[in-house]
Motif scaffolding. Structure first.
Motif, PDB file in Angstrom:
ATOM      1  N   THR A 158       0.858  -1.259   0.045  1.00 40.72           N
ATOM      2  CA  THR A 158      -0.009  -0.003   0.180  1.00 40.72           C
ATOM      3  C   THR A 158       0.742   1.421  -0.096  1.00 40.72           C
ATOM      4  OG1 THR A 158      -0.300  -0.003   2.489  1.00 40.72           O
ATOM      5  CG2 THR A 158      -1.836  -1.138   1.424  1.00 40.72           C
ATOM      6  N   GLY A 159       0.293   2.261  -0.362  1.00 41.15           N
ATOM      7  CA  GLY A 159       0.677   3.513  -0.377  1.00 41.15           C
ATOM      8  C   GLY A 159      -0.112   4.615  -0.489  1.00 41.15           C
ATOM      9  N   HIS A 160       0.057   5.871  -0.157  1.00 44.91           N
ATOM     10  CA  HIS A 160      -0.979   7.024   0.288  1.00 44.91           C
ATOM     11  C   HIS A 160      -0.598   8.450  -0.177  1.00 44.91           C
ATOM     12  CE1 HIS A 160       0.776   6.282   4.457  1.00 44.91           C
ATOM     13  NE2 HIS A 160       0.876   7.958   4.134  1.00 44.91           N
ATOM     14  N   HIS A 161      -1.322   9.079  -0.260  1.00 42.53           N
ATOM     15  CA  HIS A 161      -1.164  10.447  -0.716  1.00 42.53           C
ATOM     16  C   HIS A 161      -2.097  11.554  -0.310  1.00 42.53           C
ATOM     17  CE1 HIS A 161      -2.486   9.457  -4.751  1.00 42.53           C
ATOM     18  NE2 HIS A 161      -2.852  10.550  -4.625  1.00 42.53           N
ATOM     19  N   ASP A 162      -2.085  12.912  -0.477  1.00 41.46           N
ATOM     20  CA  ASP A 162      -3.042  13.748  -0.233  1.00 41.46           C
ATOM     21  C   ASP A 162      -3.935  13.845  -1.440  1.00 41.46           C
ATOM     22  OD1 ASP A 162      -4.886  15.867   0.546  1.00 41.46           O
ATOM     23  OD2 ASP A 162      -3.433  17.347   0.743  1.00 41.46           O
ATOM     24  N   GLY A 212      -7.006   9.843  10.936  1.00 43.82           N
ATOM     25  CA  GLY A 212      -8.032  11.034  10.703  1.00 43.82           C
ATOM     26  C   GLY A 212      -8.124  11.221   9.317  1.00 43.82           C
ATOM     27  N   TRP A 213      -7.705  10.512   8.432  1.00 41.54           N
ATOM     28  CA  TRP A 213      -7.853  10.454   7.043  1.00 41.54           C
ATOM     29  C   TRP A 213      -9.096   9.572   6.331  1.00 41.54           C
ATOM     30  CZ3 TRP A 213      -4.920  14.110   3.804  1.00 41.54           C
ATOM     31  CH2 TRP A 213      -4.162  14.965   4.572  1.00 41.54           C
ATOM     32  N   THR A 214      -9.548   9.926   5.543  1.00 44.61           N
ATOM     33  CA  THR A 214     -10.691   9.035   4.519  1.00 44.61           C
ATOM     34  C   THR A 214     -10.389   8.930   3.300  1.00 44.61           C
ATOM     35  OG1 THR A 214     -12.425   9.963   6.161  1.00 44.61           O
ATOM     36  CG2 THR A 214     -13.058   8.740   4.112  1.00 44.61           C
ATOM     37  N   VAL A 215     -10.382   7.669   2.575  1.00 44.09           N
ATOM     38  CA  VAL A 215     -10.010   7.398   1.337  1.00 44.09           C
ATOM     39  C   VAL A 215     -11.150   7.768   0.235  1.00 44.09           C
ATOM     40  CG1 VAL A 215      -9.747   5.320  -0.471  1.00 44.09           C
ATOM     41  CG2 VAL A 215      -8.961   5.270   1.975  1.00 44.09           C
ATOM     42  N   ALA A 234      -6.329  10.280  -0.216  1.00 45.55           N
ATOM     43  CA  ALA A 234      -7.127  10.450   1.002  1.00 45.55           C
ATOM     44  C   ALA A 234      -7.359  11.961   1.278  1.00 45.55           C
ATOM     45  CB  ALA A 234      -6.701   9.815   2.234  1.00 45.55           C
ATOM     46  N   VAL A 235      -8.272  12.325   2.215  1.00 41.96           N
ATOM     47  CA  VAL A 235      -8.435  13.755   2.571  1.00 41.96           C
ATOM     48  C   VAL A 235      -8.830  13.540   4.217  1.00 41.96           C
ATOM     49  CG1 VAL A 235      -9.462  14.631   0.413  1.00 41.96           C
ATOM     50  CG2 VAL A 235     -10.959  13.782   1.961  1.00 41.96           C
ATOM     51  N   LYS A 236      -8.547  14.640   4.987  1.00 41.63           N
ATOM     52  CA  LYS A 236      -8.782  14.728   6.253  1.00 41.63           C
ATOM     53  C   LYS A 236     -10.724  14.349   6.517  1.00 41.63           C
ATOM     54  CE  LYS A 236      -5.322  17.716   7.764  1.00 41.63           C
ATOM     55  NZ  LYS A 236      -5.075  19.044   8.413  1.00 41.63           N
ATOM     56  N   GLU A 262     -13.615  16.650   5.137  1.00 43.42           N
ATOM     57  CA  GLU A 262     -13.320  17.184   4.254  1.00 43.42           C
ATOM     58  C   GLU A 262     -14.064  16.642   2.915  1.00 43.42           C
ATOM     59  OE1 GLU A 262      -8.894  19.051   5.162  1.00 43.42           O
ATOM     60  OE2 GLU A 262      -9.112  17.460   3.910  1.00 43.42           O
ATOM     61  N   PRO A 263     -14.703  17.315   2.005  1.00 44.93           N
ATOM     62  CA  PRO A 263     -15.220  16.905   0.912  1.00 44.93           C
ATOM     63  C   PRO A 263     -14.204  16.279  -0.009  1.00 44.93           C
ATOM     64  CG  PRO A 263     -15.341  19.113   0.623  1.00 44.93           C
ATOM     65  CD  PRO A 263     -14.705  18.820   2.102  1.00 44.93           C
ATOM     66  N   CYS A 264     -14.306  15.073  -1.048  1.00 52.64           N
ATOM     67  CA  CYS A 264     -13.599  14.686  -1.806  1.00 52.64           C
ATOM     68  C   CYS A 264     -13.469  15.329  -2.981  1.00 52.64           C
ATOM     69  CB  CYS A 264     -14.019  13.023  -2.125  1.00 52.64           C
ATOM     70  SG  CYS A 264     -13.577  11.887  -0.887  1.00 52.64           S
ATOM     71  N   PRO A 265     -12.313  15.564  -3.706  1.00 53.14           N
ATOM     72  CA  PRO A 265     -12.182  16.222  -4.956  1.00 53.14           C
ATOM     73  C   PRO A 265     -12.627  15.502  -6.013  1.00 53.14           C
ATOM     74  CG  PRO A 265     -10.110  15.511  -4.280  1.00 53.14           C
ATOM     75  CD  PRO A 265     -10.985  15.056  -3.274  1.00 53.14           C
ATOM     76  N   GLN A 266     -13.095  16.127  -7.129  1.00 57.47           N
ATOM     77  CA  GLN A 266     -13.605  15.622  -8.133  1.00 57.47           C
ATOM     78  C   GLN A 266     -12.497  14.516  -8.924  1.00 57.47           C
ATOM     79  OE1 GLN A 266     -16.516  15.695  -9.294  1.00 57.47           O
ATOM     80  NE2 GLN A 266     -17.307  16.992  -7.638  1.00 57.47           N
ATOM     81  N   LYS A 267     -11.355  14.884  -8.941  1.00 56.42           N
ATOM     82  CA  LYS A 267     -10.067  14.039  -9.337  1.00 56.42           C
ATOM     83  C   LYS A 267      -9.070  14.142  -8.508  1.00 56.42           C
ATOM     84  CE  LYS A 267      -8.576  17.107 -12.779  1.00 56.42           C
ATOM     85  NZ  LYS A 267      -8.267  17.314 -14.343  1.00 56.42           N
TER      86      LYS A 267
END
Length: 380
Positions: free
Chosen positions: A140-144, A157-160, A176-178, A181-186
């Protein structure tokens, strides 16, 4: 030539004992083995017996001929397809055969196992999503997910929002975002925060509808009053008389982004057709909803709202009379009992003492000293 010294002639061998005959038998083994393995096998046994019994060969020649017979049978059977699974050397049972014989089935060829498809982890806490993905064998990996490129420290504290999986390399990368927070369109796009609408002048019911339509959570909206003599209503109280409450001021301003840390505040004023004041004040906490509650209020008779005199005066006695000075007329020093002022709010400041009013529920109220010594509305 002396006939007595001539050796006797050896009678010739029968043809089946000659070397060409034995070699022909060996060749026949290969030929018949190509058509029938069983018949070729029988001919091979006969040829081996002939090799050892008929020709006058030495033993190692006979041993080599025996081995050659085996090789010739194998070659002939192989060229004729007698050694295949479907050849005559093996009998295939048919469904109609007796004795309950079952058809011969070929062993299944080994299949390559397919990689496990990555599950959909969007909407889950980042730490839980990574644990589940690793349990399925993924790295696995992750980013903002937003365009801010923030470092992810506390994954709980972050949501996929988005994920990209590679089943060949068995890797999955989470965007992911905090929380809240709303998810971006892309991936990498700005966060789509809602914008504050203009609700100043609207009734409370209309303002609530506009806020919901803009995507603002009403649980984060705070209410306040704008009058000095009116208490702040709760959301439930404001909803009961939603058309009587008006938005006088709002925060933030129209068009401002409402983020997860933004506090939305609505400053409300309340009035009906029976109220003396039916407009918002020019500034918050500067106006009394009921003018009689203003300590500086003066009625048409010149009586102030706090019951004191409207101007300073002094009197002197002389000649059995009195005169006033100080440029002001005398006023009643004992205060004045005001009449009914209409609808009042229990516990709010009031003036003059003795004034009466009623609550929205119709409970009679009277203006008098409260526990703090100041005049407040309380039940009569």
């Amino acid at each position: 030539m002396n006939p007595y010294n001539t050796p006797p002639l050896t009678p010739p061998h029968p043809w089946w004992k000659t070397t060409p005959a034995v070699l022909g038998a060996l060749a026949l083994v290969a030929l018949l083995g190509a058509f029938s393995f069983g018949l070729g096998f029988l001919v091979m046994i006969a040829a081996i017996a002939a090799v050892w019994a008929l020709p006058p060969w030495r033993w190692f020649t006979k041993l080599g001929a025996t081995f050659g017979a085996l090789v010739l049978l194998t070659i002939g059977a192989g060229l004729g397809g007698q050694l295949d699974d479907g050849g005559t050397g093996k009998t295939e049972a048919k469904p109609g055969d007796a004795a309950g014989a079952s058809p011969t089935t070929a062993s299944p060829s080994p299949t390559v196992s397919k990689p496990i498809e990555a599950a959909d982890y969007t909407g889950q806490p980042l730490d839980d999503a990574e644990k589940k993905a690793r349990a399925d064998g993924y790295t696995t990996g992750h980013h903002d997910a937003a365009d801010e490129e923030r470092a992810i420290i506390v994954r709980s504290g972050w949501t996929v929002c988005l994920q990209k999986a590679d089943t060949t390399a068995m890797t999955v990368d989470f965007a992911a975002v905090k929380q809240d927070e709303p998810c971006p369109q892309k991936d990498g796009a700005p966060l789509p925060w809602p914008k504050m609408p203009d609700v100043v002048g609207a009734t409370y019911d209309t303002a609530v509808e506009d806020l919901e339509q803009a995507g603002i959570d009403l649980g984060r909206v705070e209410l306040d009053d704008v009058y000095l003599d009116i208490d702040t209503p709760t959301a439930e109280e404001a909803a009961e008389d939603g058309d009587d409450w008006r938005v006088c001021f709002q925060s933030p301003d129209e068009g401002s982004k409402v983020t997860s840390t933004t506090t939305v505040r609505l400053d409300l004023g309340q009035w009906t057709d029976a109220d003396l004041v039916q407009r918002c004040p020019s500034a918050k906490d500067t106006t009394y909803k009921i003018p009689a509650n203003d300590p500086d209020y003066e009625d048409d008779n010149g009586t102030s709202g706090n019951g004191g005199s409207t101007g300073g005066s002094s009197s002197t006695s002389g000649g059995g009379g009195s005169s006033t000075s100080g440029g002001g007329g005398s006023s009643s020093s004992g205060g004045s009992s005001g009449g009914s002022v209409g609808t009042v709010h229990p516990g709010s400041f009031c003036s003059p003492p003795g004034a009466t009013g009623v609550t929205k529920a119709g409970t009679p109220m009277v203006c008098g000293p409260g526990s703090d010594g100041r005049n407040r509305w309380h039940s009569s």
